[in-house]
Motif scaffolding. Structure first.
Motif, PDB file in Angstrom:
ATOM      1  N   THR A  11       0.812  -1.226   0.000  1.00 37.10           N
ATOM      2  CA  THR A  11       0.000   0.000   0.000  1.00 37.10           C
ATOM      3  C   THR A  11       0.839   1.267   0.000  1.00 37.10           C
ATOM      4  N   TYR A  48      -3.330   4.207   9.921  1.00 40.24           N
ATOM      5  CA  TYR A  48      -2.810   2.836   9.915  1.00 40.24           C
ATOM      6  C   TYR A  48      -1.778   2.653  11.030  1.00 40.24           C
ATOM      7  N   HIS A  89      -5.455   2.255   5.098  1.00 42.66           N
ATOM      8  CA  HIS A  89      -4.895   1.902   3.784  1.00 42.66           C
ATOM      9  C   HIS A  89      -5.753   2.500   2.668  1.00 42.66           C
TER      10      HIS A  89
END
Length: 150
Positions: A11, A48, A89
């Motif tokens: 990602t 995240y 993400h």
């Protein structure tokens, strides 16, 4: 090779590199970014990282569900969405898509969102088996993705 198969590496490193390389190739080595959307990338990455740290300190376990949490975390951002790390993400990738104005990044974002959704379904099954009724109650109380929507 395991390094490149890790979701955060894909990602936050591989997908942006691919998208930038594609846009440079398509646009004749000239990017036309819209930095107005770059804060989404920062938000997604920080969500995240910080939610991951929060989960590890309160729930134990390891990164990902290879080493599952030892206890249920239902506080902090986890009180509003069951998957704040995965959502981070997606927020990052939406920011990447909008910043680069890239159809390829949009395709990557959509594909990744579908993959995360399928993964979450399996994660939820495993967590239901692990934590039982408290997790089932959590499923009923907290939305899977976006608070108040779905």
């Amino acid at each position: 090779m395991r390094f490149f198969s890790r979701t955060p590496v894909r990602t936050f490193v591989i997908y942006p590199t691919i998208a930038v390389a594609w846009e440079l190739a398509v646009n004749g080595t000239r990017l036309r970014p819209s930095f107005y959307f770059a804060p989404l990338m920062i938000w997604g990455y920080l969500q995240y990282r910080l939610c991951g740290r929060y989960r590890l300190t309160r729930g134990g376990g390891g990164p990902g569900l290879d080493t599952p949490p030892e206890c249920l975390v239902a506080t902090g951002l986890y009180a509003y969405t069951r998957n704040p790390m995965y959502l981070g993400h997606i927020i990052f990738l939406v920011g990447l898509t909008q910043t680069l104005r890239s159809w390829l990044a949009a395709l990557i974002t959509i594909s990744t969102a579908i993959w995360f959704h399928m993964r979450v379904v399996g994660d939820e099954k495993n967590l239901t088996e692990r934590f039982g009724k408290p997790y089932i109650d959590y499923l009923l109380k907290v939305k899977r993705w976006i608070p108040g929507l779905f």
